[in-house]
Design a protein around this motif. Structure first.
Motif, PDB file in Angstrom:
ATOM      1  N   ALA A 214      39.901   2.043  23.386  1.00  0.00           N
ATOM      2  CA  ALA A 214      39.355   2.065  22.026  1.00  0.00           C
ATOM      3  C   ALA A 214      38.342   3.185  21.816  1.00  0.00           C
ATOM      4  CB  ALA A 214      38.699   0.717  21.709  1.00  0.00           C
ATOM      5  N   GLU A 215      37.579   3.516  22.847  1.00  0.00           N
ATOM      6  CA  GLU A 215      36.491   4.487  22.648  1.00  0.00           C
ATOM      7  C   GLU A 215      36.993   5.876  22.261  1.00  0.00           C
ATOM      8  OE1 GLU A 215      32.520   6.325  24.832  1.00  0.00           O
ATOM      9  OE2 GLU A 215      33.664   4.759  25.828  1.00  0.00           O
ATOM     10  N   PRO A 216      37.857   6.520  23.055  1.00  0.00           N
ATOM     11  CA  PRO A 216      38.318   7.844  22.621  1.00  0.00           C
ATOM     12  C   PRO A 216      39.145   7.788  21.344  1.00  0.00           C
ATOM     13  CG  PRO A 216      39.557   7.102  24.535  1.00  0.00           C
ATOM     14  CD  PRO A 216      38.428   6.142  24.355  1.00  0.00           C
ATOM     15  N   LEU A 217      39.820   6.657  21.112  1.00  0.00           N
ATOM     16  CA  LEU A 217      40.618   6.526  19.895  1.00  0.00           C
ATOM     17  C   LEU A 217      39.725   6.527  18.659  1.00  0.00           C
ATOM     18  CD1 LEU A 217      43.522   6.180  18.868  1.00  0.00           C
ATOM     19  CD2 LEU A 217      43.201   3.706  19.048  1.00  0.00           C
ATOM     20  N   LEU A 218      38.604   5.804  18.732  1.00  0.00           N
ATOM     21  CA  LEU A 218      37.689   5.789  17.591  1.00  0.00           C
ATOM     22  C   LEU A 218      36.996   7.136  17.427  1.00  0.00           C
ATOM     23  CD1 LEU A 218      36.308   4.265  15.290  1.00  0.00           C
ATOM     24  CD2 LEU A 218      34.560   3.524  16.928  1.00  0.00           C
ATOM     25  N   ALA A 219      36.569   7.735  18.529  1.00  0.00           N
ATOM     26  CA  ALA A 219      35.931   9.054  18.446  1.00  0.00           C
ATOM     27  C   ALA A 219      36.879  10.078  17.834  1.00  0.00           C
ATOM     28  CB  ALA A 219      35.488   9.496  19.838  1.00  0.00           C
ATOM     29  N   LEU A 220      38.141  10.033  18.258  1.00  0.00           N
ATOM     30  CA  LEU A 220      39.150  10.933  17.700  1.00  0.00           C
ATOM     31  C   LEU A 220      39.345  10.661  16.215  1.00  0.00           C
ATOM     32  CD1 LEU A 220      41.331  13.082  18.079  1.00  0.00           C
ATOM     33  CD2 LEU A 220      42.880  11.277  18.890  1.00  0.00           C
ATOM     34  N   ALA A 221      39.351   9.404  15.828  1.00  0.00           N
ATOM     35  CA  ALA A 221      39.513   9.034  14.418  1.00  0.00           C
ATOM     36  C   ALA A 221      38.386   9.607  13.575  1.00  0.00           C
ATOM     37  CB  ALA A 221      39.552   7.511  14.287  1.00  0.00           C
ATOM     38  N   VAL A 222      37.170   9.457  14.054  1.00  0.00           N
ATOM     39  CA  VAL A 222      36.001   9.965  13.316  1.00  0.00           C
ATOM     40  C   VAL A 222      36.074  11.479  13.189  1.00  0.00           C
ATOM     41  CG1 VAL A 222      33.485  10.212  13.373  1.00  0.00           C
ATOM     42  CG2 VAL A 222      34.544   8.013  13.989  1.00  0.00           C
ATOM     43  N   ALA A 223      36.397  12.148  14.293  1.00  0.00           N
ATOM     44  CA  ALA A 223      36.447  13.613  14.282  1.00  0.00           C
ATOM     45  C   ALA A 223      37.534  14.111  13.333  1.00  0.00           C
ATOM     46  CB  ALA A 223      36.698  14.128  15.698  1.00  0.00           C
ATOM     47  N   LEU A 224      38.710  13.490  13.364  1.00  0.00           N
ATOM     48  CA  LEU A 224      39.798  13.921  12.482  1.00  0.00           C
ATOM     49  C   LEU A 224      39.448  13.667  11.020  1.00  0.00           C
ATOM     50  CD1 LEU A 224      42.892  12.666  14.522  1.00  0.00           C
ATOM     51  CD2 LEU A 224      42.200  15.045  14.154  1.00  0.00           C
ATOM     52  N   TYR A 225      38.889  12.504  10.732  1.00  0.00           N
ATOM     53  CA  TYR A 225      38.512  12.183   9.358  1.00  0.00           C
ATOM     54  C   TYR A 225      37.461  13.165   8.849  1.00  0.00           C
ATOM     55  CZ  TYR A 225      36.929   9.620   5.248  1.00  0.00           C
ATOM     56  OH  TYR A 225      36.594   9.264   3.951  1.00  0.00           O
ATOM     57  N   THR A 226      36.457  13.419   9.657  1.00  0.00           N
ATOM     58  CA  THR A 226      35.380  14.321   9.254  1.00  0.00           C
ATOM     59  C   THR A 226      35.899  15.743   9.069  1.00  0.00           C
ATOM     60  OG1 THR A 226      33.811  12.959  10.502  1.00  0.00           O
ATOM     61  CG2 THR A 226      33.079  15.171   9.889  1.00  0.00           C
ATOM     62  N   LYS A 227      36.901  16.102   9.839  1.00  0.00           N
ATOM     63  CA  LYS A 227      37.494  17.450   9.759  1.00  0.00           C
ATOM     64  C   LYS A 227      38.420  17.609   8.552  1.00  0.00           C
ATOM     65  CE  LYS A 227      39.732  20.695  12.949  1.00  0.00           C
ATOM     66  NZ  LYS A 227      41.154  20.838  12.698  1.00  0.00           N
ATOM     67  N   GLY A 228      38.802  16.456   7.955  1.00  0.00           N
ATOM     68  CA  GLY A 228      39.631  16.532   6.756  1.00  0.00           C
ATOM     69  C   GLY A 228      40.982  15.863   6.878  1.00  0.00           C
ATOM     70  N   ASP A 229      41.330  15.410   8.091  1.00  0.00           N
ATOM     71  CA  ASP A 229      42.616  14.723   8.280  1.00  0.00           C
ATOM     72  C   ASP A 229      42.390  13.229   8.042  1.00  0.00           C
ATOM     73  OD1 ASP A 229      45.089  13.813   8.999  1.00  0.00           O
ATOM     74  OD2 ASP A 229      45.176  14.858  10.920  1.00  0.00           O
ATOM     75  N   SER A 230      42.261  12.864   6.768  1.00  0.00           N
ATOM     76  CA  SER A 230      41.825  11.522   6.401  1.00  0.00           C
ATOM     77  C   SER A 230      42.808  10.441   6.821  1.00  0.00           C
ATOM     78  CB  SER A 230      41.595  11.436   4.889  1.00  0.00           C
ATOM     79  OG  SER A 230      40.627  12.379   4.494  1.00  0.00           O
ATOM     80  N   GLN A 231      44.084  10.607   6.511  1.00  0.00           N
ATOM     81  CA  GLN A 231      45.051   9.552   6.761  1.00  0.00           C
ATOM     82  C   GLN A 231      45.212   9.264   8.252  1.00  0.00           C
ATOM     83  OE1 GLN A 231      46.294   7.501   4.419  1.00  0.00           O
ATOM     84  NE2 GLN A 231      44.892   8.688   3.127  1.00  0.00           N
ATOM     85  N   GLN A 232      45.321  10.323   9.049  1.00  0.00           N
ATOM     86  CA  GLN A 232      45.454  10.142  10.491  1.00  0.00           C
ATOM     87  C   GLN A 232      44.187   9.499  11.072  1.00  0.00           C
ATOM     88  OE1 GLN A 232      48.247  10.867  12.064  1.00  0.00           O
ATOM     89  NE2 GLN A 232      47.650  10.610  14.213  1.00  0.00           N
TER      90      GLN A 232
END
Length: 294
Positions: A214-232
């Motif tokens: 769960a940890e890298p998955l959530l970190a990756l989610a936050v980074a992608l969302y913040t970078k602009g890849d909202s849906q992913q």
């Protein structure tokens, strides 16, 4: 040491001087109580084994008294003292843990597991300098231990020695290619340094190794969302929280060494309606594939 310890009772002597000659004086026959030291030690080791088994099932309240008694019956066993120290660590009794572990180290200075445990105790007490010193000493005895390398990297991270931390994490991965926590923590450092793409690459690799981490998955989610890849990002965030909702707790994330920048971005991310809905949902976990590393 003699095999048996002898405890001799007091000899009570009856005076004969004022007694009639027809009366036979009697004295208490002395008794010797023998304590088999070897048998006691074996009982202590058996108790320690019971304590270790209880600890595996998180029954620490039952394990601790057995471990304490084991140290009295087998006081020269470094493994018994190590067990007691480890149990105190689990209950966050750090002073007691360090006392037991120091005793274990005195008995066996060449046991790297004792040094690693002392490193952990000092790390949790936020004495990172002492923690690093113990991890270094342990790695001199067991240089290729992935967890020891990882733990030293974390101590360096908390000391602000970031290049050295990354080097230790990389060494841990070189010893165990599937050791995703080290890969994850390189991502934590890179994100705080402003290298978002570098962090994403690390977290993608960690998730590829273990899709249910769960940890890298959530970190990756936050980074992608913040970078602009909202849906992913949102899809991955939902999956991460359904795996382990502890990662919705910012204090828990801080304990897992998430830095200020990532915590701020995560706070905003967790406040999104879809993330709040994921926390309330009991649906099964469907983990989306991470985007390919760039």
């Amino acid at each position: 040491m003699p095999k048996h310890l002898h405890v001799i009772s007091l000899l009570v002597v009856c005076s004969l001087w004022n007694m009639p000659s027809s009366v036979h004086a009697q004295a208490l026959i002395p008794h010797t109580v023998e304590i088999d030291a070897a048998k006691l030690e074996q009982q202590g080791l058996s108790l320690a084994q019971q304590a270790a088994q209880l600890a595996q099932f998180q029954q620490i309240d039952l394990a601790l008294p057995r471990a304490r008694l084991a140290t009295q019956l087998a006081p020269k066993s470094d493994k018994v003292w190590l067990l007691l120290g480890g149990l105190h660590l689990q209950t966050k009794e750090f002073d007691a843990a360090i006392a037991a572990l120091t005793k274990a180290q005195t008995l066996n200075p060449k046991n790297p597991d004792i040094l690693f445990a002392l490193g952990s105790a000092n790390f949790q007490r936020e004495n990172y300098q002492a923690s690093a010193a113990h991890y270094q000493a342990g790695l001199k005895l067991k240089p290729n231990d992935p967890e020891g390398l990882f733990d030293l990297g974390n101590a360096y991270y908390m000391l602000g020695r970031l290049p050295e931390a990354i080097a230790q994490f990389n060494q841990a991965v070189s010893q165990d290619k599937k050791f995703w926590p080290a890969i994850n923590n390189i991502g934590l450092i890179k994100y705080e340094q402003g290298d978002v793409q570098g962090a994403i690459k690390q977290w993608q690799e960690a998730v590829t190794i273990d899709k249910k981490a769960a940890e890298p998955l959530l970190a990756l989610a936050v980074a992608l969302y913040t970078k602009g890849d909202s849906q992913q990002g949102l899809a991955m965030g939902e999956a991460a929280l359904r795996i382990d909702q502890r990662y919705a707790d910012l204090d828990f994330l801080k304990q897992n060494l998430w830095g200020t920048r990532l915590l701020l971005d995560t706070k905003k991310f967790l406040e999104l309606p879809r993330m709040q809905s994921a926390l309330d949902s009991e649906e099964g976990v469907i983990i989306p594939d991470p985007p390919p590393a760039q």
